[in-house]
Design a protein around this motif. Sequence first.
Motif, short mmCIF file in Angstrom:
data_model
loop_
_atom_site.label_atom_id
_atom_site.label_comp_id
_atom_site.label_asym_id
_atom_site.label_seq_id
_atom_site.Cartn_x
_atom_site.Cartn_y
_atom_site.Cartn_z
N GLU A 53 -2.00 6.15 4.02
CA GLU A 53 -2.59 6.20 2.67
C GLU A 53 -2.49 7.61 2.10
O GLU A 53 -2.23 7.80 0.91
N PHE A 54 -2.69 8.60 2.98
CA PHE A 54 -2.63 9.98 2.53
C PHE A 54 -1.22 10.33 2.05
O PHE A 54 -1.03 10.96 1.00
N MET A 82 -9.57 9.11 5.28
CA MET A 82 -8.36 8.42 4.82
C MET A 82 -7.32 8.40 5.94
O MET A 82 -7.09 9.42 6.58
N LYS A 83 -6.70 7.23 6.12
CA LYS A 83 -5.67 7.11 7.16
C LYS A 83 -4.38 7.82 6.73
O LYS A 83 -4.12 7.98 5.54
#
Length: 323
Positions: free
Chosen positions: A5-6, A1-2
Amino acid sequence: MKAPEFLKLISDIGQLDHHQRSVLTRTLAHLSDEPLVSELIEKAFDTKGICPHCTHTESYRHGSASGLQRYRCKSCKKTFNALTGTPLAHLRYKSKWLTYLEAITQSLTVRQAARDLNVHRNTTFRWRHRFLTWIKQDRPSVLHGITEADETYLLESHKGSRKLGRKPRKRGGSAGKRGISDEQVCILIARDRSKQTVDFVTGNGAITKALLTEHLKPILDTDALLVSDSNPSYHAFCQAENITHEAVNLSQNQRVIKGAYHVQNINAYHSRFKLWLIHFHGVATKYLPNYLGWCRMMDEYQNLSPEMLLNSALGEFQHLTVT
Ligand SMILES: [Zn+2]
């Protein structure tokens, strides 16, 4: 996950109701690093793919166990998996290995790591030395150009052994004899100006020309210029091996010669190592090479990750190795 997004995920957590929070907690508790660890183990094995019993290169797949593929050698017919013959064979709780190696990157003590992982401290002690067995071998094979070398000494310690060849000494006690005696263990370190470092535990007592030849000769490039203090062993070694040598006379307060040659990097390294060692409250001499390797990896890689350490522990070295 980038990362963005996190961050969004984390901010959304605030909107969960009580039931959703407990579902999330249970889900996280059951998430495991085990598939990733198994993948790294299998990948390290695939690059070699040889039978650990007889070094034959062909094998059949032979079921699986403990999350790892089993193989049967076409030549000797024995079975094995990717960990057979490595220091990590038969270690349990693979789901916790990366968390443990994270603790290694933070220099946690055996007790701290045991508490974080919820395992017994005998486990984290055993893991420390199993993982470090190959990690310590991940080092440069050759040093280039201006290379500083110097030795330092630590009192021999039989910590953890049941039998002592002498009366016990209080922790942090001093040696009974003056000067460099057989109670002191010699640590030889060499470091070039690109900060490539190698370390050796040469044994009890003072450094000698023979020990320098044994340890330094194989790792010095032909272009190396050795800088040491004025200990005559270094002079004798360099003369015999035709190595360019500059000796700093520290006893006469000489620090730098010709504006470039000094042993300050290596002396600073010795100090950092000894300071770092203090928080382990005394280490057994037989494990010293492991601690030197650990300290060296942390010195060399600012971004040392659990995955990098696992690869090293499996023999997939960061450094190119000469075979
Ligand atoms: Zn075989």
